[in-house]
Design an enzyme around this catalytic site. Structure first.
Site, PDB file in Angstrom:
ATOM      1  N   LYS A 165       0.934  -1.146   0.144  1.00  0.00           N
ATOM      2  CA  LYS A 165       0.185  -0.219  -0.115  1.00  0.00           C
ATOM      3  C   LYS A 165       0.776   1.120  -0.479  1.00  0.00           C
ATOM      4  O   LYS A 165       0.586   2.380  -0.169  1.00  0.00           O
ATOM      5  CB  LYS A 165      -0.756  -0.137   1.034  1.00  0.00           C
ATOM      6  CG  LYS A 165      -1.969   1.419   1.678  1.00  0.00           C
ATOM      7  CD  LYS A 165      -2.296   1.628   2.917  1.00  0.00           C
ATOM      8  CE  LYS A 165      -2.570   2.926   3.202  1.00  0.00           C
ATOM      9  NZ  LYS A 165      -2.463   2.413   4.216  1.00  0.00           N
ATOM     10  N   ASN A 166       2.038   1.256   1.156  1.00  0.00           N
ATOM     11  CA  ASN A 166       2.936   2.675   1.124  1.00  0.00           C
ATOM     12  C   ASN A 166       3.835   2.176  -0.143  1.00  0.00           C
ATOM     13  O   ASN A 166       4.226   3.846  -0.246  1.00  0.00           O
ATOM     14  CB  ASN A 166       3.434   2.420   2.370  1.00  0.00           C
ATOM     15  CG  ASN A 166       2.471   3.109   3.203  1.00  0.00           C
ATOM     16  OD1 ASN A 166       1.238   2.617   3.430  1.00  0.00           O
ATOM     17  ND2 ASN A 166       3.264   2.209   4.720  1.00  0.00           N
ATOM     18  N   ASP A 213       6.112   0.621  11.781  1.00  0.00           N
ATOM     19  CA  ASP A 213       4.405   0.254  11.322  1.00  0.00           C
ATOM     20  C   ASP A 213       4.615  -1.162  11.651  1.00  0.00           C
ATOM     21  O   ASP A 213       2.938  -2.472  12.084  1.00  0.00           O
ATOM     22  CB  ASP A 213       4.300   0.229   9.895  1.00  0.00           C
ATOM     23  CG  ASP A 213       3.461   1.954   9.772  1.00  0.00           C
ATOM     24  OD1 ASP A 213       2.995   1.932  10.331  1.00  0.00           O
ATOM     25  OD2 ASP A 213       3.710   2.312   8.236  1.00  0.00           O
ATOM     26  N   CYS A 259      -5.104   8.011   9.191  1.00  0.00           N
ATOM     27  CA  CYS A 259      -4.868   7.140  11.421  1.00  0.00           C
ATOM     28  C   CYS A 259      -5.022   9.009  11.875  1.00  0.00           C
ATOM     29  O   CYS A 259      -3.974   9.560  11.354  1.00  0.00           O
ATOM     30  CB  CYS A 259      -4.048   6.872  11.355  1.00  0.00           C
ATOM     31  SG  CYS A 259      -4.063   5.006  10.531  1.00  0.00           S
ATOM     32  N   ARG A 282       1.719  14.724  11.394  1.00  0.00           N
ATOM     33  CA  ARG A 282       2.139  14.604  10.555  1.00  0.00           C
ATOM     34  C   ARG A 282       2.108  16.312  10.009  1.00  0.00           C
ATOM     35  O   ARG A 282       1.031  16.256   8.530  1.00  0.00           O
ATOM     36  CB  ARG A 282       1.284  13.473   9.996  1.00  0.00           C
ATOM     37  CG  ARG A 282       1.084  12.376  10.444  1.00  0.00           C
ATOM     38  CD  ARG A 282       1.061  10.763   9.560  1.00  0.00           C
ATOM     39  NE  ARG A 282       0.919  10.282  10.656  1.00  0.00           N
ATOM     40  CZ  ARG A 282       0.817   9.014   9.428  1.00  0.00           C
ATOM     41  NH1 ARG A 282       1.088   9.114   8.202  1.00  0.00           N
ATOM     42  NH2 ARG A 282       0.790   7.607  10.235  1.00  0.00           N
ATOM     43  N   ARG A 289      -8.361  -0.399   5.643  1.00  0.00           N
ATOM     44  CA  ARG A 289      -7.220   0.838   5.149  1.00  0.00           C
ATOM     45  C   ARG A 289      -6.166  -0.045   4.416  1.00  0.00           C
ATOM     46  O   ARG A 289      -5.163   0.647   3.076  1.00  0.00           O
ATOM     47  CB  ARG A 289      -7.418   1.870   5.973  1.00  0.00           C
ATOM     48  CG  ARG A 289      -8.490   2.548   5.799  1.00  0.00           C
ATOM     49  CD  ARG A 289      -8.452   4.107   6.806  1.00  0.00           C
ATOM     50  NE  ARG A 289      -7.445   4.862   6.242  1.00  0.00           N
ATOM     51  CZ  ARG A 289      -5.861   4.981   7.044  1.00  0.00           C
ATOM     52  NH1 ARG A 289      -6.514   4.889   8.705  1.00  0.00           N
ATOM     53  NH2 ARG A 289      -5.013   5.536   6.378  1.00  0.00           N
TER      54      ARG A 289
END
Length: 419
Positions: free
Chosen positions: A22-23, A305, A115, A120, A397
């Site tokens: 995903k990232n 993560d 999230c 951030r 997600r």
């Protein structure tokens, strides 16, 4: 809202096929806005954030199709604004800004959501684009960027390591006039993958994977075919699932060299691990893991993560383990939930001290963010009795069909549809 109902305890064993990262897929999809010809992106996971990104790209005038691969044709982009209704659920939307201003001289993105784990800010993205010559305004909840002519290459020293800002600057710099150097750049595998995608379209980038990335601007990017790298966090999550349940697992379509820090800690916890070019196997031989000390830091150190999953590992391990979180504040929201399941832990500022217990008990728990929620589901797999995990939209997600993959490993898990 959907929930997971998990019946435990079970020993998780078998094979799992890892999805695309995903990232990496998200920045690659946004970077496709730079291409003047069609692009085919393979191994894109089916996730909520990916669907949102595809909707956003469509709204900008991009043609997007999905049939196995994702096909993107950004030759007719005619709208340069990413609106709040799509951006609010996903902070990755800020990645539209760099490509829009680099290729079209203008772009605006609503300030993002995602999230709720600490600060951030988009400041570093803005700082980088300004260095490249963009004029930035913050108006009516939007970040607006514009430039007359082309962006100009620049020597940019990042105040702190930021994956998001490295992506923004690198993608915008591909079409800038002259050479851009990013110092203190993020080194994550997903940055390397995004750079390699841009190179496949004709960009000139070197140094990706180090803390100094050099981009020589080109006038245009063409089309191409690219395959997204495997998801190292999903891989790590399933390896932990086997490790905490005394199980044995083979992860297929994995990329072991992106997981060095995680594999080292799993070996320290007592796991037998073997790797091949695109697979990783882990065998606990029915034993409990040993507690480990973990400190999160930017790649190539231990990834934030994977922190929640290793917190869980320590909470059911032999001995006492200490986990220190240096990347995000407010990232121990899973710990009080695990304590409700019988875990013993104390939180002291950015550290959690984990005293291993022999077993957890099922309970009603609530997911708070993506990785924390995965750790609660894994806890349910090894706890005695029934665990219900609420608010699992967080999991959707970032994990593709997690319940199907866990079921294939022997977990007793079902999705309960919400009202």
């Amino acid at each position: 809202m959907d929930k997971f109902r998990v019946q435990g305890p079970t020993r998780l064993q078998g094979e799992v096929t890892i999805s695309g990262a995903k990232n990496a897929a998200l920045p690659i999809l946004f970077a496709a806005l730079l291409a003047e010809e069609p692009v085919e992106i393979q191994n894109v996971p089916k996730l909520k954030d990916i669907d949102t990104t595809m909707k956003l790209l469509t709204q900008l005038g991009t043609k997007v199709e999905r049939n196995g691969s994702v096909w993107i044709d950004a030759s007719n982009v005619n709208n340069f604004s990413a609106p709040y209704d799509l951006v609010k659920t996903m902070r990755a939307s800020i990645w539209a800004l760099g490509p829009l201003v680099a290729r079209f001289g203008q772009g605006q993105v609503s300030l993002p959501g995602g999230c709720a784990i600490g600060a951030r800010p988009v400041d570093l993205h803005i700082f980088g684009l300004e260095k490249l010559g963009a004029e930035i305004k913050l108006e009516e909840g939007y970040v607006k960027a514009s430039v007359n002519g082309r962006l100009k290459g620049a020597h940019i020293v990042m105040d702190k390591v930021s994956v998001g800002a490295t992506v923004t600057i690198m993608s915008a710099a591909t079409l800038a006039e002259g050479t851009t150097i990013i110092e203190n750049a993020a080194r994550e595998p997903e940055i390397v993958d995004t750079a390699n995608f841009l190179v496949a379209l004709g960009a000139k980038i070197s140094g990706q994977g180090t803390d100094r990335i050099t981009i020589e601007g080109v006038e245009r990017l063409g089309g191409g075919v690219y395959r997204v790298l495997p998801d190292r966090i999903e891989t790590g999550t399933f390896l932990v699932a086997a490790a905490i349940s005394g199980g044995k697992i083979v992860c297929r379509n994995a990329q072991p060299d992106t997981l060095d820090a995680v594999l080292a800690k799993l070996r320290e916890a007592g796991a037998d691990i073997e790797t091949g070019e695109d697979w990783i196997s882990l065998d606990m031989h029915g034993k409990r893991p040993k507690a480990v000390t973990v400190r999160t830091a930017p790649h190539p150190a231990f990834p934030t993560d994977m922190q929640a999953q290793f917190t869980l590992l320590n909470l059911v391990a032999e001995g006492t383990g200490v986990i220190t979180e240096t990347i995000f504040e407010n990232r121990f929201m899973h710990v009080p939930e695990l304590i409700r399941m019988g875990a013993h832990a104390e939180i002291e500022s950015n550290t959690v001290i984990c005293h291993g217990v022999e077993k957890l008990s099922g309970a009603q728990v609530m997911a708070t963010d993506l990785r924390a929620s995965a750790s609660l589901v894994l806890a349910g797999c090894i706890a005695e009795g029934t665990t219900v995990v609420d608010r699992i939209y967080h999991i959707d997600r970032g994990y593709e069909r997690i319940e199907d993959k866990l079921r294939a490993l022997g977990a007793n898990i079902e999705r309960v549809k919400g009202e």
